[in-house]
Design a protein around this motif. Structure first.
Motif, short mmCIF file in Angstrom:
data_model
loop_
_atom_site.label_atom_id
_atom_site.label_comp_id
_atom_site.label_asym_id
_atom_site.label_seq_id
_atom_site.Cartn_x
_atom_site.Cartn_y
_atom_site.Cartn_z
N PHE A 138 0.84 -1.20 0.00
CA PHE A 138 0.00 0.00 0.00
C PHE A 138 0.87 1.24 0.00
N ASP A 139 0.34 2.32 -0.55
CA ASP A 139 1.08 3.59 -0.44
C ASP A 139 1.25 3.96 1.02
N THR A 140 0.18 3.78 1.81
CA THR A 140 0.24 4.11 3.23
C THR A 140 -0.55 3.10 4.04
N VAL A 141 0.02 2.64 5.13
CA VAL A 141 -0.70 1.86 6.13
C VAL A 141 -0.91 2.78 7.34
N VAL A 142 -2.16 2.98 7.69
CA VAL A 142 -2.51 3.80 8.85
C VAL A 142 -2.88 2.87 9.99
N VAL A 143 -2.22 3.01 11.12
CA VAL A 143 -2.49 2.18 12.29
C VAL A 143 -3.33 2.99 13.26
N GLY A 144 -4.58 2.57 13.45
CA GLY A 144 -5.50 3.28 14.34
C GLY A 144 -6.65 3.90 13.57
N ALA A 145 -7.89 3.52 13.93
CA ALA A 145 -9.07 3.99 13.21
C ALA A 145 -9.88 4.94 14.09
N GLY A 146 -9.20 5.91 14.70
CA GLY A 146 -9.87 7.02 15.35
C GLY A 146 -9.90 8.20 14.40
N VAL A 147 -10.16 9.39 14.93
CA VAL A 147 -10.32 10.53 14.06
C VAL A 147 -9.02 10.90 13.35
N THR A 148 -7.86 10.76 14.00
CA THR A 148 -6.60 11.07 13.33
C THR A 148 -6.34 10.12 12.18
N THR A 174 -6.54 11.13 8.16
CA THR A 174 -5.36 10.90 7.33
C THR A 174 -5.70 10.02 6.14
N ALA A 175 -6.38 8.92 6.41
CA ALA A 175 -6.73 7.97 5.35
C ALA A 175 -7.61 8.62 4.29
N LEU A 176 -8.62 9.38 4.72
CA LEU A 176 -9.53 9.99 3.76
C LEU A 176 -8.80 11.01 2.89
N ALA A 177 -7.97 11.85 3.50
CA ALA A 177 -7.23 12.83 2.70
C ALA A 177 -6.31 12.13 1.69
N LEU A 178 -5.76 10.99 2.07
CA LEU A 178 -4.86 10.26 1.15
C LEU A 178 -5.64 9.60 0.02
N VAL A 179 -6.78 8.95 0.31
CA VAL A 179 -7.52 8.31 -0.78
C VAL A 179 -8.09 9.35 -1.72
N ARG A 180 -8.45 10.53 -1.20
CA ARG A 180 -8.92 11.60 -2.07
C ARG A 180 -7.82 12.10 -2.99
N ALA A 181 -6.56 11.90 -2.57
CA ALA A 181 -5.42 12.28 -3.41
C ALA A 181 -4.98 11.13 -4.31
N GLY A 182 -5.74 10.04 -4.32
CA GLY A 182 -5.45 8.93 -5.21
C GLY A 182 -4.48 7.90 -4.67
N ARG A 183 -4.22 7.92 -3.35
CA ARG A 183 -3.28 6.96 -2.76
C ARG A 183 -4.02 5.69 -2.33
N SER A 184 -3.30 4.57 -2.36
CA SER A 184 -3.84 3.32 -1.83
C SER A 184 -3.56 3.27 -0.34
N VAL A 185 -4.60 2.97 0.47
CA VAL A 185 -4.49 3.08 1.92
C VAL A 185 -5.12 1.85 2.58
N LEU A 186 -4.43 1.34 3.57
CA LEU A 186 -4.96 0.31 4.46
C LEU A 186 -4.98 0.87 5.88
N VAL A 187 -6.13 0.76 6.54
CA VAL A 187 -6.25 1.15 7.94
C VAL A 187 -6.29 -0.13 8.77
N VAL A 188 -5.39 -0.24 9.76
CA VAL A 188 -5.34 -1.40 10.64
C VAL A 188 -5.76 -0.95 12.04
N GLU A 189 -6.75 -1.65 12.61
CA GLU A 189 -7.29 -1.28 13.91
C GLU A 189 -7.32 -2.50 14.82
N ALA A 190 -6.80 -2.35 16.03
CA ALA A 190 -6.72 -3.49 16.96
C ALA A 190 -8.09 -3.95 17.43
N ARG A 191 -9.04 -3.04 17.54
CA ARG A 191 -10.38 -3.39 18.03
C ARG A 191 -11.41 -3.08 16.96
N HIS A 192 -12.08 -1.94 17.07
CA HIS A 192 -13.00 -1.52 16.02
C HIS A 192 -12.89 -0.02 15.86
#
Length: 497
Positions: free
Chosen positions: A32-42, A46-64
């Protein structure tokens, strides 16, 4: 289980298994272009701004998504933040003025971004006055200092010598047109837009370490997790992978919230200037009036019993809002950095492609959004204008006393925890989970854990790691569950009566 927030109480948790194809089963060549660890507001901003810029993003979250701090906040987005600006002005002096101006700019940018996003997605949000007020005559100078600091930094604050509030108030500074919302509604809308833009989500997998190989970072963790990104963003509160000892530059703090049903909730977002502080605002949940009352902040794992703190909020509410009917009581954790400003930027060598974001000073819905926009802008080559001034981390000699103070507090916290021991064992049901009791020693750096009698958790007084009654990691720098004590003679080893 910890006490649940009103935001989750009425809707239930989302499933922990991803609806997307499991990125954990990604092919050996998928990066992936970016792996974001943590699915809170930060992380999700980050993930939304990156996908809007055309980047491939994976968000990894330990819980939900929204499981930790974001889903447990008061839901306020504001550039007036209690006494933050006067405190920062005192701490940084005239030489730090540009950084404080950048901090205000970042808060206003976050406010505008959230407001636009809510309008775009239909997330209910209300414009409200943000109020910092003096609950006692001796607090008036503190409020005056905040008013003058805010005005000097460009905020259009108004002074109220006789504020019209439903609680005793001797003066106030007011900033109009700030924002309040349901933070879980925001999280779910962010997640929906991330997925719609091609971003992917992996939940129920805890990241435990990183390994950089050339221009690729391997994100490794539980259940054989091994995903790859050209960049990694650690949006986990305190960084869970921390080669630069960020945990030693942060003070973990918990604060408490009680939600009430109320027939006529206030239409302001208010925060008192004294100690103990009181935060309160109105709102709506399930079609009924909502009153949120918060405060009683303290360093995690230290001080008086947590249940006593919640009872103090209840007593205050009963005195000033007698028609309130309790719905839920919970707490949240945030971090304060050495200089009081968000700690955002690169983790540095040997993981130069890893960024962190933390230190929001209990204003994560504002500063977390700003951090997400800044991190995404840095990766896409479109940096936000205030990031360079705000997030500069040049070493300063005057940081040394703050660092030593944090570490002295850490040592005192461990001594106090050893003196008190685990306050009392968890319930029989908790200790029998898995057939054995959890060993109350933190898996981060071996701190002696303290039993939190309100949240029913083990809390570490050193760096804020927290564990469920059966030993599972909830938050903090720890990434591994507590060790287990086997049964001996029908009683768990170490259990007291």
């Amino acid at each position: 289980m910890s006490a649940e927030s009103v935001w989750w109480q009425h809707r239930g948790h989302p499933p922990t298994q991803p609806a997307d194809p499991d990125p954990g089963q990604a092919g050996p060549d998928e990066t992936f272009d970016t792996v974001v660890v943590g699915a809170g507001v930060t992380g999700l901003t980050t993930a939304l701004a990156l996908v809007r810029a055309g980047r491939s993003v994976l968000v990894v979250e330990a819980r939900h998504p929204g499981a930790v701090t974001t889903g447990r906040t008061t839901g306020k987005v504001s550039a007036l933040q209690g006494t933050t600006l006067s405190s920062l002005t005192s701490q940084h002096g005239s030489g730090g003025r540009r950084r404080l101006e950048a901090y205000v700019e970042s808060s206003l940018a976050a406010l505008d971004w959230v407001a636009a996003f809510c309008e775009e997605t239909g997330v209910p949000a209300q414009r409200r006055d943000a109020v910092t007020y003096a609950a006692a005559p001796e607090e008036v100078p503190t409020v005056r200092d905040e008013h003058e600091a805010a005005a000097s930094l460009g905020l259009d604050v108004a002074w109220r010598g006789t504020p019209d509030l439903p609680v005793p108030a001797h003066a106030a500074t007011v900033l109009a047109d700030q924002l309040q919302l349901d933070p879980v509604a925001l999280v779910l809308a962010l997640l929906d837009r991330v997925r719609a833009g091609g971003g992917r989500l992996l939940t129920g997998r805890r990241v435990q370490r990183l390994r950089q190989r050339g221009e690729v970072v391997h994100v490794l963790g539980e259940d054989g997790l091994d995903v790859r990104g050209e960049h990694v963003v650690l949006a986990t509160g305190t960084p869970v992978v921390d080669r630069r000892l960020h945990f030693a530059r942060l003070t973990p703090q918990r604060s408490y919230l009680v939600a009430y049903r109320h027939p006529a909730p206030p239409e302001v977002m208010a925060l008192s200037a004294g100690s103990p502080g009181r935060s309160w605002r109105g709102g709506e949940v399930d079609g009924s009036g909502l009153l949120l009352v918060g405060g009683e902040g303290h360093e995690t794992g230290r001080g008086r019993r947590e249940s006593t703190r919640v009872d103090r909020l209840r007593s205050w509410t009963a005195e000033h809002f007698p028609d309130a009917v309790e719905l839920a009581a919970w707490s949240a954790q945030d971090y304060v950095s050495l200089d009081g400003l968000p700690l955002v930027g690169g983790l540095g060598s040997p993981t130069s492609r890893v960024s962190v974001a933390t230190g929001y000073r209990k204003w994560g819905l504002t500063s977390g959004v700003a951090a997400g926009l800044a991190l995404a802008g840095e990766q896409t080559g479109a940096p936000v204008p205030w990031a360079r001034d705000l997030y500069t981390r040049a070493p300063r000699l005057r940081d040394l006393p703050a660092f030593l103070g944090v570490q002295a507090g850490v040592a005192a916290g461990e001594v106090g925890s050893l003196a008190r021991g685990v306050r009392r064992p968890p319930s029989r049901a908790a200790t029998e989970a898995g057939g054995c009791a959890a060993l109350p020693v933190c898996t981060h750096l071996g701190g002696t854990l303290r039993w939190n009698d309100h949240e029913q958790t083990y809390d570490c007084p050193l760096h804020g790691s927290r564990f469920s009654a059966d030993g599972e990691v909830l938050e903090g720098p720890a990434t591994r569950s507590l060790a287990r004590l086997p049964r001996r003679g029908g009683r768990h080893a170490g259990e007291t009566t």
